[in-house]
Every structure is written in C-alpha cells, then in structure tokens.
Write a protein that holds these residues in place. Structure first.
Motif, PDB file in Angstrom:
ATOM      1  N   ALA A 377      85.718 107.169  74.946  1.00  0.00           N
ATOM      2  CA  ALA A 377      86.916 107.884  75.382  1.00  0.00           C
ATOM      3  C   ALA A 377      87.265 107.559  76.828  1.00  0.00           C
ATOM      4  O   ALA A 377      88.434 107.588  77.216  1.00  0.00           O
ATOM      5  N   LEU A 378      86.270 107.222  77.638  1.00  0.00           N
ATOM      6  CA  LEU A 378      86.499 106.958  79.054  1.00  0.00           C
ATOM      7  C   LEU A 378      86.882 105.514  79.344  1.00  0.00           C
ATOM      8  O   LEU A 378      87.159 105.176  80.498  1.00  0.00           O
ATOM      9  N   THR A 379      86.905 104.681  78.325  1.00  0.00           N
ATOM     10  CA  THR A 379      87.147 103.249  78.560  1.00  0.00           C
ATOM     11  C   THR A 379      88.279 102.694  77.707  1.00  0.00           C
ATOM     12  O   THR A 379      88.078 101.722  76.971  1.00  0.00           O
ATOM     13  N   PRO A 380      89.468 103.278  77.735  1.00  0.00           N
ATOM     14  CA  PRO A 380      90.576 102.694  76.964  1.00  0.00           C
ATOM     15  C   PRO A 380      90.966 101.336  77.519  1.00  0.00           C
ATOM     16  O   PRO A 380      90.968 101.129  78.740  1.00  0.00           O
ATOM     17  N   GLY A 381      91.269 100.410  76.624  1.00  0.00           N
ATOM     18  CA  GLY A 381      91.664  99.071  77.045  1.00  0.00           C
ATOM     19  C   GLY A 381      90.520  98.129  77.331  1.00  0.00           C
ATOM     20  O   GLY A 381      90.746  96.962  77.657  1.00  0.00           O
ATOM     21  N   PHE A 382      89.277  98.589  77.209  1.00  0.00           N
ATOM     22  CA  PHE A 382      88.133  97.724  77.473  1.00  0.00           C
ATOM     23  C   PHE A 382      87.890  96.789  76.281  1.00  0.00           C
ATOM     24  O   PHE A 382      88.016  97.191  75.134  1.00  0.00           O
ATOM     25  N   SER A 383      87.529  95.546  76.579  1.00  0.00           N
ATOM     26  CA  SER A 383      87.125  94.605  75.535  1.00  0.00           C
ATOM     27  C   SER A 383      85.614  94.698  75.323  1.00  0.00           C
ATOM     28  O   SER A 383      84.905  95.416  76.042  1.00  0.00           O
ATOM     29  N   GLY A 384      85.115  93.966  74.337  1.00  0.00           N
ATOM     30  CA  GLY A 384      83.683  93.979  74.079  1.00  0.00           C
ATOM     31  C   GLY A 384      82.878  93.471  75.261  1.00  0.00           C
ATOM     32  O   GLY A 384      81.798  93.998  75.571  1.00  0.00           O
ATOM     33  N   ALA A 385      83.397  92.440  75.952  1.00  0.00           N
ATOM     34  CA  ALA A 385      82.696  91.923  77.128  1.00  0.00           C
ATOM     35  C   ALA A 385      82.668  92.959  78.247  1.00  0.00           C
ATOM     36  O   ALA A 385      81.671  93.077  78.973  1.00  0.00           O
ATOM     37  N   ASP A 386      83.757  93.709  78.421  1.00  0.00           N
ATOM     38  CA  ASP A 386      83.779  94.770  79.438  1.00  0.00           C
ATOM     39  C   ASP A 386      82.742  95.845  79.130  1.00  0.00           C
ATOM     40  O   ASP A 386      82.061  96.346  80.033  1.00  0.00           O
ATOM     41  N   ILE A 387      82.626  96.211  77.858  1.00  0.00           N
ATOM     42  CA  ILE A 387      81.669  97.251  77.474  1.00  0.00           C
ATOM     43  C   ILE A 387      80.237  96.773  77.714  1.00  0.00           C
ATOM     44  O   ILE A 387      79.379  97.519  78.203  1.00  0.00           O
ATOM     45  N   HIS A 388      79.966  95.523  77.382  1.00  0.00           N
ATOM     46  CA  HIS A 388      78.640  94.971  77.668  1.00  0.00           C
ATOM     47  C   HIS A 388      78.363  94.979  79.167  1.00  0.00           C
ATOM     48  O   HIS A 388      77.237  95.281  79.606  1.00  0.00           O
ATOM     49  N   ASN A 389      79.369  94.686  79.961  1.00  0.00           N
ATOM     50  CA  ASN A 389      79.209  94.700  81.412  1.00  0.00           C
ATOM     51  C   ASN A 389      78.922  96.107  81.921  1.00  0.00           C
ATOM     52  O   ASN A 389      78.120  96.299  82.836  1.00  0.00           O
ATOM     53  N   VAL A 390      79.576  97.122  81.321  1.00  0.00           N
ATOM     54  CA  VAL A 390      79.333  98.509  81.726  1.00  0.00           C
ATOM     55  C   VAL A 390      77.871  98.896  81.469  1.00  0.00           C
ATOM     56  O   VAL A 390      77.203  99.488  82.325  1.00  0.00           O
ATOM     57  N   CYS A 391      77.363  98.563  80.294  1.00  0.00           N
ATOM     58  CA  CYS A 391      75.972  98.907  79.973  1.00  0.00           C
ATOM     59  C   CYS A 391      74.996  98.194  80.899  1.00  0.00           C
ATOM     60  O   CYS A 391      73.997  98.776  81.350  1.00  0.00           O
ATOM     61  N   ASN A 392      75.277  96.929  81.202  1.00  0.00           N
ATOM     62  CA  ASN A 392      74.398  96.193  82.103  1.00  0.00           C
ATOM     63  C   ASN A 392      74.456  96.767  83.523  1.00  0.00           C
ATOM     64  O   ASN A 392      73.428  96.897  84.192  1.00  0.00           O
ATOM     65  N   GLU A 393      75.669  97.112  83.986  1.00  0.00           N
ATOM     66  CA  GLU A 393      75.810  97.694  85.322  1.00  0.00           C
ATOM     67  C   GLU A 393      75.092  99.033  85.409  1.00  0.00           C
ATOM     68  O   GLU A 393      74.514  99.374  86.447  1.00  0.00           O
TER      69      GLU A 393
END
Length: 653
Positions: A377-393
C-alpha cells in the motif's frame, strides 16, 4: 613465485646466446692497417688472412710453438686474434700486393688470403625484429582478440549468446515470478508446447514462433523469460541486442546465423534477445549509411532466420524491450513475433506478491503477510526491481544500526530512502528560507486536506533531502486509471498550494515552485489537447505533446493559439480556486507552518490534531491495514524513521 623448468631453460639459453653475441671475445683485438703493416707484416709474423663479409679482415699469426708475448704488441699473447676494417676488397688486395712487393716477398711465399661470409645472430634478430613483433601481435589477436569464446578475430562472426543448462543454471520457476499473473498465463502456452509438442501437432496446431515482452524497466521481462526456460526444462540461449552490432561489416548478420544454428543443435530450446530495439528499430525509407546500414542487415537476417523455422524445430524466440513502439512492423507480424505480452508495473495485489518473494531471505520477526500488505500500500507505482531494492535497503539499514533482525521501521525508512534520497543533515537553511519552505509545504498540505479528490496526505517535511529537495509533501495515491475533470482540477489546486501560500503570506514568490508549475502546465495542456476536455476546442485529441520525435504539430497555428489560451485559462481558474481556499483557511496554514518550523516533520496524526478529521472519506486505514489514530506513536513522533512513506504526488520544493 614458482618457475616452471620448461620455461626457465629456454629463457636461460636465449639470455646466454644474446650475451655471447653482444659481448666481444677477450682474444680479439681491433687494429688499423698501419698497425697491421708495421707490427705484423713487416716482421713476417702473419700466417694467413681471412676476409669476412668483404668488409673486415681477420689476421692469423704464426705461433711456431712459442710462448709469451708477441714482440711490439705491449704484452699481447701469441693466441690473440686481430682484425681490421677495409673499405673494399679490391683496395685491400692492391695495398697488400704493394706492401709485399716493397718487402721483396716472392710470389710463392706471399700470404694466402681467403674469403668467407659469417652471420651475426644479434644483428639478424635486430634486422627482423619489426617483422617478428608484427607476427606476434597478429598471433595474440587471433587467440585473445574480440571474437569472444577464445576464437579471436577468426571467431568475430560467432554468436556471443550464453547457453544456460536447464539442470544446473536455470533455477528460476514461475513461483519465483510474482506480480504478473496475466503475462504468466499467456506465456504458459510456450511451456506446455515445449514440454509436450505432440499434443499440439496431432491437432494440426503450430506454436507461435516468438513473443515480445514489453514494459517499463525493472518489471521482470528477463526474469519471466528465464522462468519460462526453467519451467519447460529446456536450454536457454541469452543474448543482448547490442552484441550483434560491431564495427565490422556483416558481423551482425553472421552472429544471427550462428545463434540460430546453435539453437537448432540444442532443440528444443528458448532464445531470449534482450533489448531487441538495438537491432529491431523500424527501417528508414531512404538509403542509410555506416552503422545504420549494418543494423538493418542484421535485422534482415533476423527476419530471414525466423521465417526459416520449421514447425518441427521446437525453438521459441522471446525478446524483451522497453520501447515496443520503435520496432519494425515486419518483426511484429504474425509468423515472427506472434505474441505481444505487455508487462506493466504491478497493482497493489501484485506488489504484495512481489514483496512476499523478496521478504523470504530477509531475517525478520514481523508477520510477513501483514507486512507485505502494508508495504504494498505504501509503494504505488513501484516496479519489481524497486521492491527488491527496498528490501535490500531495509536489510542494509538494519545492519548499519547493528540490529539482529529487520523490523518494520527499517522497511519504511528504506522506502523513504528510495523515493526522496538521503537526509541532508549538512544542508542548514537560513531562518528566512526555512520559514518560506514551511509555508510552501503547509500550503500543499492544507489545500490537499480540504480538496475532496486530492490524495490522502501521509507526511509533510521541511528536511532537505536528495539533490535539491528542500521540502516535500507525501501522499498515498490509489491505483486509478480514469480521472474526471473535477479530479484533475483538485490535483492542480493541490499542486499550486505552495505557490499560492507564498503569495498570500509573503506578497512575493520564489523559485521553489518551479517543479510544481511544470507539473500543472503539463496537466493543463493534457486536458486541453490530449483528453478533449475543453469546451472551446471540443472533443479533439492531438496525441502526446511530449513526443520529442514529432517535428511538426498536428494542428494549425490558430489552433495552437487556442490551446495556449485555454491552458492558461485553466491554470488561472485553478490558481483562483486555490487562493480562495487558502484565504479561507489562512489560520490553518499558519498553524501547520509554525508547527513545521518547530518539529520539521508532520504526519497524518499531527494534521488531525491541528485541523480535525479530514471532511472526506479517503479510506487510508483500509489501504494501510490499520486504523490511523493520534495514539499511534509511529505516526505521532515525527522524528521516528518508521513514519509511512509513499511516492510524493506533489514534487519536492
């Protein structure tokens, strides 16, 4: 370092030969003709002469078993060899005859002279050194050159495709690919065909020869292709479109032929061409030169190879691109790339599925199901690569603070880090600038709070972040695909809130609203010229006005003036509406701005304490999966890094 005897011995021998060739012998002395005449010839010490290479004479003396030194030679022993240079053989013979005639030596006793040619090893090596160096360079290029795969320049036409074996290298399955259910359904047919082609062939059906996977960067096109090969259990040949293009003419076409020849050997298999737009761009109508001509010959060869596939070869070609609009029509027709599979950014359900995949290796004690829903819900417009980057960060942030596990606050801080960048603690604003930024952001927040169709506010901050952001307001936009004129008007008013607030409270304006004005201008022109929402211009659409490849406008000069006037009128209407709203809520803007200057970060709970409940139902608690109340410390404490972050719909100041 250990030396190989097979290397040391030849090296030592070569060094010895060069040393002996360069160092003169101790028993050889250089003399002149006068020394030869006075010291040896006149005394009768010469036994014989040898002319070497027609330019040097070697003198051999009579020994007669004598020991000691030669008289008149300053102690030189009898075994010493003497040499002297001559200009020409004829002059030497003439001078030698004259000298012996003066000495009265009869013809039968005169000194014998022989002629001989000798080869100087060092001189020969130096003479042929350039040729040897050139040969060595050619051999090195042949073995290690740009042909790849150890084939050198003789393999420059060979394909650079990497072959992945399904048993060892391809471990990706469809369960590892989330957020693209429709694309997986379409591509599953290729998997079924490669696993059981007889079921289709007995009914006379032919599997599509290829599929184009198109979509924004980071949406998982390459991952989906690998998963297809992993599910089908067949070899996977991966190559980039740019690897077909080289400086040599005809190399691209040769590599295409080699790629498909290799695929036939490993049939059934999958060929994946990433970034196919590097060679598949639409061909020009006029003649092309240089690299463009080479690219077109590569494209023509690709078209020929795909047409040459038979139904029994069981080869599927997948291609990925971010720009399907620039591909050649011949490439996209049925019989070549039959299927066009669009892979877009995932919706909230898809983001939740992707988070569940990337949260598996993260060490956390949070409930993954609830955490994934909230982060989605907090990440509208994120792609799969962005989501992977969030988890890594998030994992990096937890490790930076020496935590044992990754907590929810780390994920939310990671989202903030990805969206707006690092906090610039070293950038200190002056009191005047800080006050201006506070009233600017308060104008955005209050305008959005009292506009029905504005996105729900989550956070407003005046802490500098990123490259040039002095402050920002963050909202939670919902996944929406259709917008009405009233919704677009409210968004424009919310975006203009910062500029209007500066005008009301300071009587002047700053450069901080540039980004806001660019966004509003784009929205106004889109409504007038693209969406057909203007009454005077009528229901006409002139396409995307941001198309930089379009050199001529699809309308007349008069129509262009109407578009400009109507866009200006629309922005003026939004400006007046925002001014009236903020003048009415002037006290609220002041309260928010003063609290911002004090605390620097305000969240939704702070806004509710200052302004009361938002008069419109925005269902924010449903999206976040929790009820937002002032008692929730995660939202009350503005310094807490766990405050929920989403992409700002209002650009940063």
């Amino acid at each position: 370092m250990t030396l190989n005897p097979g290397t040391v011995l030849p090296l030592a021998f070569t060094t010895y030969v060069v040393y002996k060739a360069m160092s003169p012998s101790d028993n050889i002395r250089e003399i002149t003709w006068q020394d030869f005449r006075s010291t040896f010839l006149d005394r009768g010490l010469v036994d014989r002469l040898v002319v070497l290479n027609r330019n040097r004479v070697k003198v051999f003396l009579r020994n007669d078993g004598q020991a000691g030194s030669i008289p008149g030679t300053l102690g030189q022993p009898y075994g010493t060899t003497y040499t002297f240079s001559i200009g020409s053989v004829e002059a030497f013979e003439r001078k030698l005859d004259e000298a012996q005639s003066e000495l009265g030596i009869p013809g039968s006793e005169r000194i014998p002279v022989s002629y001989r040619d000798e080869v100087n090893l060092l001189g020969t090596l130096i003479h042929f050194a350039p040729t040897l160096i050139l040969v060595g360079v050619l051999v090195f290029m042949a073995k290690k050159g740009g042909g790849g795969a150890g084939q050198g320049i003789f393999g420059v036409g060979k394909s650079k495709a990497k072959l992945f074996n399904q048993e060892t290298d391809i471990a990706v399955k469809f369960k590892d690919v989330a957020g693209m259910d429709e694309a997986k359904v379409e591509i599953m047919e290729f998997v079924k065909f490669l696993k059981n082609p007889a079921a289709y062939e007995k009914l006379g059906a032919k599997i599509p020869k290829g599929a184009i996977l198109s979509g924004p960067p980071g949406t998982g096109k390459t991952l989906l292709a690998k998963a297809t090969a992993g599910e089908a259990g067949v070899p996977f040949l991966s190559v980039s479109g740019s690897e077909f293009v080289e400086m040599f003419v005809g190399v691209g076409a040769s590599r295409v032929r080699d790629l498909f020849a290799s695929a036939k050997k490993h049939s059934p298999c999958i060929i994946f061409v990433d970034e196919i737009d590097a060679i598949g761009k639409a061909r020009g109508k006029g003649g092309q030169f240089g690299g463009n001509d080479e690219r077109e010959s590569t494209l023509n060869q690709l078209l020929v190879e795909m047409d040459g596939f038979g139904s029994s070869e069981h080869i599927v070609v997948l291609a990925g691109t971010n720009r399907p609009d620039v591909l050649d029509d011949a490439l996209m027709r049925p019989g070549r790339f039959d299927r066009h599979i669009a892979i877009d950014r995932p919706d909230i359900k898809g983001r939740n599925d992707i988070f569940q995949v990337h949260l598996r290796p993260i060490k956390t004690e949070e409930d993954l199901a609830k955490l994934g829903q909230k982060l989605a819900a907090l990440t509208p417009g994120f792609s799969g690569a962005d989501i992977h980057n969030v988890c890594n960060e998030a994992a990096l942030i937890a490790a930076r603070h020496n935590k044992e596990t990754v907590v929810e606050a780390d994920f939310e801080a990671a989202i903030e880090r990805v969206i707006v960048g690092l906090e610039k603690k070293s950038k200190v604003l002056s009191p005047e600038e800080k006050k201006t930024v506070a009233y600017h952001e308060a104008g955005h927040a209050v305008a959005g709070w009292y506009l029905e169709h504005a996105d729900p506010l989550l956070k407003v901050s005046i802490i500098p972040r990123g490259v040039g952001a002095l402050g920002y307001a963050q909202y939670l936009p919902k996944d929406q695909y259709l917008y009405s004129t009233q919704q677009l008007m409210d968004r424009m008013c919310m975006t203009l809130g910062g500029r209007v607030s500066e005008h009301i409270f300071f009587g002047t304006i700053t450069t901080g609203a540039q980004d806001d004005l660019q966004k509003v201008t784009k929205m106004a022109y889109a409504q007038v010229a693209t969406y057909g929402m203007d009454d005077e211009l009528g229901p006409l659409s002139y396409g995307n006005q941001d198309n930089k490849d379009q050199f001529t406008k699809p309308y007349s000069e008069k129509t262009g003036q109407i578009i400009d006037n109507q866009a200006r009128s629309l922005i003026g209407k939004a400006f007046r509406k925002t001014t009236d709203l903020l003048m009415e809520k002037r006290a609220d803007v002041e309260k928010v701005a003063k609290l911002l200057m004090e605390k620097e970060v305000l969240n939704r709970a702070d806004m509710e304490r200052l302004l009361g409940k938002r008069p419109f139902q925005d269902k924010l608690h449903e999206l976040l999966g929790t009820e937002v109340t002032p008692q929730d410390e995660k939202y009350i404490n503005p310094s807490d890094a766990s405050a929920p972050i989403i992409p700002p719909t209002t650009p940063a100041l």
